[in-house]
Scaffold this active site. Structure first.
Site, PDB file in Angstrom:
ATOM      1  N   ASP A 214       0.827  -1.220   0.000  1.00 30.32           N
ATOM      2  CA  ASP A 214       0.000   0.000   0.000  1.00 30.32           C
ATOM      3  C   ASP A 214       0.858   1.266   0.000  1.00 30.32           C
ATOM      4  OD1 ASP A 214      -2.010  -1.922   0.358  1.00 30.32           O
ATOM      5  OD2 ASP A 214      -2.088  -1.586   2.522  1.00 30.32           O
ATOM      6  N   GLY A 291     -10.615  -8.265   7.692  1.00 30.58           N
ATOM      7  CA  GLY A 291     -11.972  -8.768   7.567  1.00 30.58           C
ATOM      8  C   GLY A 291     -13.005  -8.021   8.374  1.00 30.58           C
ATOM      9  N   ASN A 326     -16.580   0.750   5.135  1.00 30.19           N
ATOM     10  CA  ASN A 326     -15.374   0.449   5.911  1.00 30.19           C
ATOM     11  C   ASN A 326     -14.426   1.636   5.837  1.00 30.19           C
ATOM     12  OD1 ASN A 326     -13.487  -0.911   7.420  1.00 30.19           O
ATOM     13  ND2 ASN A 326     -12.911  -2.369   5.823  1.00 30.19           N
ATOM     14  N   ILE A 328     -11.331   2.643   5.827  1.00 28.98           N
ATOM     15  CA  ILE A 328      -9.898   2.422   5.601  1.00 28.98           C
ATOM     16  C   ILE A 328      -9.535   2.961   4.216  1.00 28.98           C
ATOM     17  CG2 ILE A 328      -9.842   0.380   7.081  1.00 28.98           C
ATOM     18  CD1 ILE A 328      -9.621  -1.324   4.509  1.00 28.98           C
ATOM     19  N   ASP A 329      -8.269   2.891   3.866  1.00 33.09           N
ATOM     20  CA  ASP A 329      -7.762   3.280   2.548  1.00 33.09           C
ATOM     21  C   ASP A 329      -8.088   4.731   2.189  1.00 33.09           C
ATOM     22  OD1 ASP A 329      -7.081   0.641   2.541  1.00 33.09           O
ATOM     23  OD2 ASP A 329      -8.193   0.104   0.736  1.00 33.09           O
ATOM     24  N   PHE A 347     -14.610  -2.928   0.121  1.00 34.37           N
ATOM     25  CA  PHE A 347     -15.703  -3.903   0.123  1.00 34.37           C
ATOM     26  C   PHE A 347     -17.006  -3.269   0.619  1.00 34.37           C
ATOM     27  CE2 PHE A 347     -12.062  -6.472  -0.455  1.00 34.37           C
ATOM     28  CZ  PHE A 347     -12.442  -7.699  -0.955  1.00 34.37           C
ATOM     29  N   GLU A 380     -11.580  -1.472  -3.542  1.00 36.17           N
ATOM     30  CA  GLU A 380     -10.999  -0.681  -2.458  1.00 36.17           C
ATOM     31  C   GLU A 380      -9.954   0.275  -3.015  1.00 36.17           C
ATOM     32  OE1 GLU A 380      -9.620  -3.646   0.247  1.00 36.17           O
ATOM     33  OE2 GLU A 380      -8.077  -4.415  -1.081  1.00 36.17           O
ATOM     34  N   HIS A 450      -3.506  -1.368  -5.034  1.00 37.01           N
ATOM     35  CA  HIS A 450      -3.425  -0.307  -4.025  1.00 37.01           C
ATOM     36  C   HIS A 450      -2.539   0.824  -4.540  1.00 37.01           C
ATOM     37  CE1 HIS A 450      -4.835   0.834  -0.012  1.00 37.01           C
ATOM     38  NE2 HIS A 450      -4.016   1.833  -0.296  1.00 37.01           N
TER      39      HIS A 450
END
Length: 491
Positions: A214, A291, A326, A328-329, A347, A380, A450
């Site tokens: 990443d 997850g 979610n 993140i990222d 996701f 993502e 990523h």
């Protein structure tokens, strides 16, 4: 990007270069004495295709028009060119000036590039001629009838022939990269190619500490580079030339205890996004566990980017198991009007965007805009980058983190608005599963994804990780071109 000829080729593939210096020519009365130096750099080589860059330095009188010729020894053919008019008859190749670089002043350099094809082998030409006279290496005395010196060719003509600089970081970047030296000279920008390579390009050649996951890169005001990546307490690297990378420690060497409620106690922090604004570095990063969507995005800032210099500026957004997204990222976009936006997601219901306050870097308001999704499928790592009239939303499809079995691939859509709707080349909305593929696994390159994008001085750079056959996660760098319809490709 600020890739002098040799460094630019290294990013596009294995580097082969040759330097040939030139003798006097007497084609125009105003330029009765001249000399030249030529550097031909072969980079971007893939099965059946290649990219070449050529830099020509005039060592004598001003030339009011120039023509460079050479012969190919192995049947190579030239294709689309930039910075010159390039033609071929049999093995003989001719590159002539275009309108904006017609005059080649004394001591000036003009550069151009082109794509080509090859079979069997692709050797570098051994000899060049400028305006019909072979190059030998000497500089003739200027003639008394020489015309007044013309202005050098515009900087858009192509890269200079200078090799990579050795400049180390200043206070603008981590001090672990090496001692400070002079800042690199500004290279001449390279025109963006418009014809994609015939086959999927390999990552450019890099060395040193290139294990990564990443990755995101920022160029410092001093001309060096900082990489931030997934790792314990956010891992950092530095580079002076985008070829060799060095470990630069962790952003938070004493730990980041504020993230532990989201990481199940792990020190591993994910997917940072690093950029430079208002005299300091901004880093958005993720805290989560695999997850789970019990996740959070935090902000840290630093005036140097060095390990241990980062200040925790707090929570930006979090998600709970009851949410359909979610957190993140993250990726920060500053749009053309100066507004700040943070895109993120993985996701669940897809990728989201929120507004930020430019004064603080924190969330502004409560809006949550959907920008891409695959109806619960694997998507993502959003990254929005402006080029020309469009904001391009880069995303990763499919599965990361499975070593050589990873199926990650890099996709893109675009919009004239930083908030979408983003559509792919076929007109499909990215919120409806759309996406145009830019890079996917091939050969021993597995699961590239990523991604991040940044504009260096003379080209745009695609940054990502991929997996080798042995499962190692490595740094991938390619340059970005745009076809005639404005869709990006890697080369």
């Amino acid at each position: 990007m600020s890739i002098p000829v040799k460094r630019r080729a290294a990013l596009a593939g294995a580097l082969v270069s040759v330097v040939v210096a030139g003798a006097a020519v007497a084609v125009h009365a105003q330029a009765a004495a001249a000399g030249c130096r030529v550097q031909y750099t072969l980079g971007g080589q893939w099965g059946g295709g290649f990219t070449a860059n050529v830099a020509v330095t005039n060592l004598g009188d001003t030339l009011p028009g120039w023509e460079l010729t050479w012969a190919y020894a192995a049947g190579q053919t030239v294709a689309q060119a930039w910075g010159a008019e390039v033609s071929q008859s049999g093995s003989q190749v001719t590159a002539a000036n275009v309108g904006y670089n017609q005059d080649l002043a004394s001591a000036a350099t003009v550069s151009f590039g082109f794509n080509g094809t090859w079979t069997g082998s692709n050797p570098v030409p051994e000899a060049f001629a400028l305006n019909g006279v072979a190059c030998t290496g000497t500089t003739a005395e200027p003639s008394t009838s020489a015309s007044p010196t013309a202005s050098p060719a515009p900087t858009s003509a192509g890269p200079t022939s200078a090799g990579p600089t050795s400049a180390g970081p200043t206070s603008a970047g981590p001090t672990s990269a090496g001692p400070t030296s002079s800042a690199p000279a500004t290279p001449v920008p390279v025109a963006t190619p418009t014809i994609p390579p015939a086959t999927v390009p390999n990552p450019g050649a890099v060395s040193g500490d290139i294990g990564t996951h990443d990755p995101t890169i920022v160029k410092t005001p001093a001309g060096t580079y900082i990489v931030a990546q997934t790792g314990d307490n956010v891992a950092l690297k530095t580079s002076t030339d985008l070829k060799t990378f060095r470990n630069a420690g962790a952003a938070f060497p004493n730990g980041a205890s504020w993230t532990s409620p989201y990481t199940a106690g792990s020190k591993n922090l994910w997917a940072p996004d690093i950029s430079y604004h208002n005299g300091k570095y901004y880093m958005y990063y993720s805290a989560s566990s695999f997850g789970s969507n019990h996740s959070a995005i935090f902000l840290a800032t630093s005036t140097t980017g060095a390990s241990g210099s980062w200040t925790n500026d707090g929570l930006i957004i979090e998600s709970a198991t009851s949410d359909n997204f979610n957190a993140i990222d993250p990726n920060l976009l500053v749009d053309d009007t100066g507004k700040w936006w943070l895109s993120f997601g993985s996701f669940w219901s897809g990728l989201k965007q929120i507004a930020l306050d430019p004064a603080t870097g924190k969330r502004s308001g409560t809006s949550l805009t959907a920008v891409a999704g695959r109806n619960g499928g694997a998507i993502e790592a959003p990254y929005i980058f402006k080029h020309g009239d469009y904001y391009y939303l880069w995303v990763s499809f499919d599965l990361c983190c499975k070593g050589a079995s990873s199926t990650y691939r890099i996709m893109v859509g675009r919009s004239t608005s930083p908030n979408g709707p983003f559509v792919d080349k076929a007109g499909v909305n990215l919120n409806s599963g759309g996406g145009t593929q830019v890079l996917a696994g091939h050969g021993s390159i597995h699961g590239p994804g990523h991604q991040a994008v940044f504009a260096d001085t003379d080209a745009e750079v695609l940054v990502y990780h991929y997996y080798a056959d042995n499962g190692a996660s490595l740094l991938g760098l390619n340059l970005i071109g745009y076809d005639t319809a404005g869709w990006p490709f890697a080369y």
